[in-house]
Design a protein around this motif. Sequence first.
Motif, PDB file in Angstrom:
ATOM      1  N   GLU A  88       1.447  14.532 -20.288  1.00  0.00           N
ATOM      2  CA  GLU A  88       2.685  14.486 -19.505  1.00  0.00           C
ATOM      3  C   GLU A  88       3.643  13.472 -20.131  1.00  0.00           C
ATOM      4  N   VAL A  89       4.857  13.898 -20.356  1.00  0.00           N
ATOM      5  CA  VAL A  89       5.873  13.013 -20.917  1.00  0.00           C
ATOM      6  C   VAL A  89       6.405  12.082 -19.831  1.00  0.00           C
ATOM      7  N   GLN A  90       6.463  10.807 -20.164  1.00  0.00           N
ATOM      8  CA  GLN A  90       7.026   9.837 -19.227  1.00  0.00           C
ATOM      9  C   GLN A  90       7.939   8.867 -19.963  1.00  0.00           C
ATOM     10  N   LEU A  91       9.054   8.552 -19.351  1.00  0.00           N
ATOM     11  CA  LEU A  91       9.954   7.497 -19.797  1.00  0.00           C
ATOM     12  C   LEU A  91      10.184   6.584 -18.597  1.00  0.00           C
ATOM     13  N   VAL A  92       9.891   5.317 -18.776  1.00  0.00           N
ATOM     14  CA  VAL A  92      10.007   4.366 -17.677  1.00  0.00           C
ATOM     15  C   VAL A  92      10.900   3.206 -18.113  1.00  0.00           C
ATOM     16  N   GLU A  93      12.037   3.079 -17.444  1.00  0.00           N
ATOM     17  CA  GLU A  93      12.963   1.989 -17.737  1.00  0.00           C
ATOM     18  C   GLU A  93      12.576   0.747 -16.945  1.00  0.00           C
ATOM     19  N   TYR A 124      13.907  15.170 -21.610  1.00  0.00           N
ATOM     20  CA  TYR A 124      13.136  14.141 -20.903  1.00  0.00           C
ATOM     21  C   TYR A 124      14.025  12.953 -20.542  1.00  0.00           C
ATOM     22  N   TRP A 125      13.869  12.499 -19.322  1.00  0.00           N
ATOM     23  CA  TRP A 125      14.683  11.411 -18.791  1.00  0.00           C
ATOM     24  C   TRP A 125      13.822  10.426 -18.011  1.00  0.00           C
ATOM     25  N   GLY A 126      14.260   9.170 -18.037  1.00  0.00           N
ATOM     26  CA  GLY A 126      13.640   8.188 -17.173  1.00  0.00           C
ATOM     27  C   GLY A 126      14.288   8.217 -15.796  1.00  0.00           C
ATOM     28  N   GLN A 127      13.791   7.355 -14.931  1.00  0.00           N
ATOM     29  CA  GLN A 127      14.250   7.349 -13.537  1.00  0.00           C
ATOM     30  C   GLN A 127      15.496   6.500 -13.327  1.00  0.00           C
ATOM     31  N   GLY A 128      15.829   5.683 -14.306  1.00  0.00           N
ATOM     32  CA  GLY A 128      17.030   4.867 -14.213  1.00  0.00           C
ATOM     33  C   GLY A 128      16.745   3.435 -13.803  1.00  0.00           C
TER      34      GLY A 128
END
Length: 132
Positions: A1-6, A121-125
């Motif tokens: 699963e791709v995840q981006l976490v800011e 794919y995007w992070g949550q901000g």
Amino acid sequence: EVQLVESGGGLAQSGGSLRLSCATSGFTFDDYTITWFRQVPGKEREGVSCISASHGGTYYADSVKGRFTISSDSARKTVSLQMNNLKPGDTAVYYCAASDSVQCTVVTGLGALIWRHEYPYWGQGSQVTVSS
């Protein structure tokens, strides 16, 4: 699963600094371009900066050039955005986005392709607030 976490957003005074990080997982980091965007409610999303880990190419929007610095750490699969000399106009929610079908170069930056590209794919901000 791709995840981006800011992470790393918060409150700063005008002229101050903050450092945002985008921790990634679930894809081959060096194959991807990571781009930072920001958005203020009621306004269009604005491209801020990008980096392609494979060749180290970077690009900055004119509004942040000379104040922000983007960097990547392939070992940690993380992209950071060092924001210095912050201004109230930098207040926004900052998002990182990833794609393996666009490169971060001067050409894609000047042509705005890097900002118009459809990132899968995007992070949550992360909220950044700069007080005057």
